[in-house]
Design a protein around this motif. Sequence first.
Motif, PDB file in Angstrom:
ATOM      1  N   UNK B 227      14.597 -29.403  35.364  1.00 46.75           N
ATOM      2  CA  UNK B 227      15.588 -29.071  34.345  1.00 46.75           C
ATOM      3  C   UNK B 227      16.956 -29.243  34.963  1.00 46.75           C
ATOM      4  N   UNK B 228      17.788 -30.069  34.342  1.00 46.31           N
ATOM      5  CA  UNK B 228      19.055 -30.443  34.988  1.00 46.31           C
ATOM      6  C   UNK B 228      20.095 -29.331  34.977  1.00 46.31           C
ATOM      7  N   UNK B 229      19.894 -28.311  34.121  1.00 51.72           N
ATOM      8  CA  UNK B 229      20.884 -27.227  34.057  1.00 51.72           C
ATOM      9  C   UNK B 229      20.214 -25.912  34.459  1.00 51.72           C
ATOM     10  N   UNK B 230      20.908 -25.186  35.314  1.00 53.44           N
ATOM     11  CA  UNK B 230      20.378 -23.911  35.802  1.00 53.44           C
ATOM     12  C   UNK B 230      21.235 -22.762  35.263  1.00 53.44           C
ATOM     13  N   UNK B 231      20.568 -21.701  34.822  1.00 52.72           N
ATOM     14  CA  UNK B 231      21.280 -20.475  34.441  1.00 52.72           C
ATOM     15  C   UNK B 231      20.879 -19.399  35.443  1.00 52.72           C
ATOM     16  N   UNK B 232      21.878 -18.870  36.112  1.00 57.72           N
ATOM     17  CA  UNK B 232      21.629 -17.764  37.029  1.00 57.72           C
ATOM     18  C   UNK B 232      22.003 -16.483  36.326  1.00 57.72           C
ATOM     19  N   UNK B 233      21.078 -15.518  36.310  1.00 51.97           N
ATOM     20  CA  UNK B 233      21.374 -14.237  35.651  1.00 51.97           C
ATOM     21  C   UNK B 233      21.123 -13.083  36.608  1.00 51.97           C
ATOM     22  N   UNK B 234      21.829 -11.983  36.341  1.00 54.58           N
ATOM     23  CA  UNK B 234      21.663 -10.782  37.152  1.00 54.58           C
ATOM     24  C   UNK B 234      21.014  -9.718  36.270  1.00 54.58           C
ATOM     25  N   UNK B 235      19.831  -9.281  36.670  1.00 56.82           N
ATOM     26  CA  UNK B 235      19.081  -8.315  35.873  1.00 56.82           C
ATOM     27  C   UNK B 235      19.263  -6.929  36.483  1.00 56.82           C
ATOM     28  N   UNK B 236      19.692  -5.967  35.654  1.00 56.88           N
ATOM     29  CA  UNK B 236      19.917  -4.575  36.105  1.00 56.88           C
ATOM     30  C   UNK B 236      20.827  -4.492  37.336  1.00 56.88           C
ATOM     31  N   UNK B 237      21.765  -5.385  37.392  1.00 53.90           N
ATOM     32  CA  UNK B 237      22.702  -5.433  38.529  1.00 53.90           C
ATOM     33  C   UNK B 237      22.014  -5.566  39.883  1.00 53.90           C
ATOM     34  N   UNK B 260      21.345  -7.058  26.527  1.00 50.61           N
ATOM     35  CA  UNK B 260      22.611  -6.624  27.127  1.00 50.61           C
ATOM     36  C   UNK B 260      22.530  -6.262  28.604  1.00 50.61           C
ATOM     37  N   UNK B 261      21.356  -5.834  29.112  1.00 45.86           N
ATOM     38  CA  UNK B 261      21.274  -5.439  30.526  1.00 45.86           C
ATOM     39  C   UNK B 261      21.171  -6.642  31.464  1.00 45.86           C
ATOM     40  N   UNK B 262      21.128  -7.847  30.890  1.00 48.67           N
ATOM     41  CA  UNK B 262      21.066  -9.055  31.732  1.00 48.67           C
ATOM     42  C   UNK B 262      22.426  -9.749  31.669  1.00 48.67           C
ATOM     43  N   UNK B 263      23.052  -9.857  32.841  1.00 46.29           N
ATOM     44  CA  UNK B 263      24.365 -10.495  32.880  1.00 46.29           C
ATOM     45  C   UNK B 263      24.230 -11.932  33.331  1.00 46.29           C
ATOM     46  N   UNK B 264      24.948 -12.825  32.656  1.00 43.35           N
ATOM     47  CA  UNK B 264      24.942 -14.215  33.087  1.00 43.35           C
ATOM     48  C   UNK B 264      25.931 -14.392  34.224  1.00 43.35           C
ATOM     49  N   UNK B 265      25.471 -14.968  35.297  1.00 42.44           N
ATOM     50  CA  UNK B 265      26.382 -15.220  36.418  1.00 42.44           C
ATOM     51  C   UNK B 265      27.034 -16.589  36.261  1.00 42.44           C
ATOM     52  N   UNK B 266      26.198 -17.591  36.047  1.00 43.86           N
ATOM     53  CA  UNK B 266      26.754 -18.949  36.009  1.00 43.86           C
ATOM     54  C   UNK B 266      25.790 -19.911  35.293  1.00 43.86           C
ATOM     55  N   UNK B 267      26.376 -20.872  34.645  1.00 44.88           N
ATOM     56  CA  UNK B 267      25.595 -22.011  34.124  1.00 44.88           C
ATOM     57  C   UNK B 267      26.089 -23.224  34.901  1.00 44.88           C
ATOM     58  N   UNK B 268      25.175 -23.909  35.552  1.00 45.53           N
ATOM     59  CA  UNK B 268      25.600 -25.019  36.427  1.00 45.53           C
ATOM     60  C   UNK B 268      24.522 -26.098  36.460  1.00 45.53           C
ATOM     61  N   UNK B 269      24.873 -27.222  37.116  1.00 43.34           N
ATOM     62  CA  UNK B 269      23.879 -28.297  37.286  1.00 43.34           C
ATOM     63  C   UNK B 269      22.850 -27.873  38.321  1.00 43.34           C
ATOM     64  N   UNK B 270      21.605 -28.202  38.098  1.00 48.21           N
ATOM     65  CA  UNK B 270      20.552 -27.882  39.078  1.00 48.21           C
ATOM     66  C   UNK B 270      20.735 -28.746  40.311  1.00 48.21           C
ATOM     67  N   UNK B 271      20.259 -28.240  41.462  1.00 47.05           N
ATOM     68  CA  UNK B 271      20.289 -29.048  42.683  1.00 47.05           C
ATOM     69  C   UNK B 271      18.939 -28.953  43.401  1.00 47.05           C
ATOM     70  N   UNK B 272      18.855 -29.594  44.556  1.00 51.06           N
ATOM     71  CA  UNK B 272      17.572 -29.622  45.266  1.00 51.06           C
ATOM     72  C   UNK B 272      17.178 -28.237  45.777  1.00 51.06           C
ATOM     73  N   UNK B 273      18.166 -27.395  45.989  1.00 51.74           N
ATOM     74  CA  UNK B 273      17.855 -26.023  46.395  1.00 51.74           C
ATOM     75  C   UNK B 273      17.048 -25.334  45.289  1.00 51.74           C
ATOM     76  N   UNK B 274      17.419 -25.607  44.018  1.00 47.59           N
ATOM     77  CA  UNK B 274      16.673 -25.013  42.899  1.00 47.59           C
ATOM     78  C   UNK B 274      15.230 -25.511  42.884  1.00 47.59           C
ATOM     79  N   UNK B 275      15.072 -26.797  43.208  1.00 45.80           N
ATOM     80  CA  UNK B 275      13.708 -27.344  43.269  1.00 45.80           C
ATOM     81  C   UNK B 275      12.917 -26.575  44.324  1.00 45.80           C
ATOM     82  N   UNK B 276      13.554 -26.349  45.476  1.00 47.38           N
ATOM     83  CA  UNK B 276      12.892 -25.641  46.570  1.00 47.38           C
ATOM     84  C   UNK B 276      12.577 -24.192  46.165  1.00 47.38           C
TER      85      UNK B 276
END
Lengths: 249, 287
Positions: B227-237, B260-276
Motif C-alpha cells: 500500500x503506497x500510503x501509510x497512516x500512523x496512528x497513536x492509540x490511547x496515547x 476519538x481515542x485514536x489520534x492520527x500522527x501522520x499520513x505519508x508515502x510508504x517506504x521499505x521500512x514499512x515493508x519490513x
Amino acid sequence: MFSVFRDIYSVLWVDLRFLRRHWLRTLATSVVNPILYLVAFGYGLGQGISFEGFSYLAFVMPGIIALTAMNSSYGGAGLKLHVDRLFYKCFEEYLLSPISLFSLAVGKALIGVVRGLIASVALLVVGVVILPTLIVSPLFVLVLVSSCFVFAFLGVLVGLVAKSHQDMGTFGTLVILPMTFLSGTFFSLSQLPEAAKAVLYVLPLTHSSESLRAAALGQPFPWLSFLALLVFGLVFFAGCMVALKRTSV
Amino acid sequence: MEEVITTEKLTKRYGDIAAIEDLDLNVHAGEVFGFLGPNGAGKTTTIRVLTTLTKPTSGRALVGGFDVVKEPDKVKGMIGVVQQHLSLDRDLTVRENMEFRARLRHLGGSERKRRIDELLDYVGLTENANRIVEKLSGGMKKRVSIVSSLMHRPRVLFLDEPTVGLDAQTRRRLWELIRRLNLDGTTIFLTTHYIEEAEALCQRVGIIHRGSLIALGKPLELRQKLGCVTVETLVNNKETRYQYFADRVAAKNYVQSLPPDVKTIIIRESNLEDVFVEQTGQKVEDD
C-alpha cells in the motif's frame, strides 16, 4: 612455478614497503636486546670464564645470534600479520585474491626471514669485529637462514591463530621468553641432568643454538640437531597451512 | 535477463544458530541490488559466503555461473569486495594500498600504474595518492577502499554497509560513486540497514530478517504490494499503529472513520521500512 614466485613476492612486497619506511626503527629495536645480552653476559658476567675450551664470549656469541634470529623472525612475521588480521582487518584481502595459500604462508614468513637476517647480520658484524676467530662458513649461513625460516613460520602460525593481542603476549611470555634463556644460549646443556636436557631438546632454539655454535666455533657439526630444526620448520609450516585453511569456516 | 548471482537454499549455521537459512536469491547483471536488514540479520554472512570467505553449511551459490565452493578462484577473479570495516593497510600510502591489491590480482607493471592513475582520477584522489591512509578522512578512506577493489575491473562489486559511520554529505558522495560504477557496467550487491540508501540506490532489494529472506523485488513494487500510503496512528496515547492504503483518498477515508481515542500522527508515502515492519513487527534498527 613462475606464478608461485610472483605471488610470494606480491605478499612480501607489501611488508617490504613497511620495512623500507621504518627500517631504522626496526633495526634499532632488533639489535638492542642482543647487544644488551652480549654486554651483560659476554663482557660482564662471563669475563675471565672459559667454556668448553673457548672464552665465554666466544661461547655465548653464536647463541645470542640464534636468539636474535628467533626473536626478529618470529616477531617480524607474526606481529604485523596479527595486526593486519585483528586490528587493520586487511588480511582477508589475501584470501579474496586468487593467490594460493602456499604462496601466502611463504610470503608472510619471508618478511620474518628478511628481518631475522638483517638483525642477525648486524649482530654478526659486531661479533666478527670483537671475535675474529668466529667462523662464518656456508654451513653457518645455512643454519642461520634455516633458523630464520623456522621461527618465521612459527610467527606466522601464532599470528594466524591468536584471537587477541593478549594471546600473542601470552605466547611470548610462556614460550618465547623461556626459550630465550633455557635453550643453551647462555650455558651448555651438557651440564644439565638428562631429564632437563630431554625437555630442552623439545625447543627449536636449542637446536638452532647448538648448530650455530658448532659451525661458528669449528666443533663437530650436530647434524641430528640441524635435522630436528628442519623438522620443526616443516611442522610450523604445516600448522600455517592448516590455520589458513581453517580461516574459512 | 542474465543472472549474475544465484543462491539455492543457501544456509550457514554456527552451531545451532542459523546465520542464513534456505536463502533463494538472484541478482541480475547490471543492477544495483540492495540487501536490507537490521544488524545481525545475516547480510554480512551472505556476502562472506558469496565472496568465498565463508563456506556454506548447505545449499548452493553461483557467482557469474561459478560455484563459490567448487570454483572459488574463478569467483575471486570476477568480484571486488569492499568490507564493512576498512580493510586497508593504514601504515601504507593510498598508492601503495592500490598497488598491493593490483599485485595480488596479477596486474603487470605498466598496467598497474595506468590503472592506479585512472582510478585515482576517477574518485578525485590523485592529489592524495602519496598520503598515508591513516591520515585520511573517513570518507577518503572509504573511497580508497572502493577503488582498491576495482583494480582488476570486477564484474560484480560487493559493498558491505558502505556508508556506515559516514556523515550525510560524504554518504551522498559515495552514492554518486556507486551510481557511476553501476552506469559504467558493474553489477553491485550492496548491504545496508539504511532505508533511504536502499531506496536511493537500488533497482531491486531483498529484505532479510533473522537469516531468512522475507521480501524480494523492486522498491516500488514492494511498496505497492503493501500500500503506497501509510497512516500512523497513536492509540490511547501509547501504541503506534500503521495502516496501509492504495492511495491518499482511501487513507483519508480511514482517518475520518477513526474513533476519538485514536489520534492520527501522520499520513505519508510508504517506504521499505514499512515493508519490513509489516513482515516482522519490528523496525529495521530494532535488532
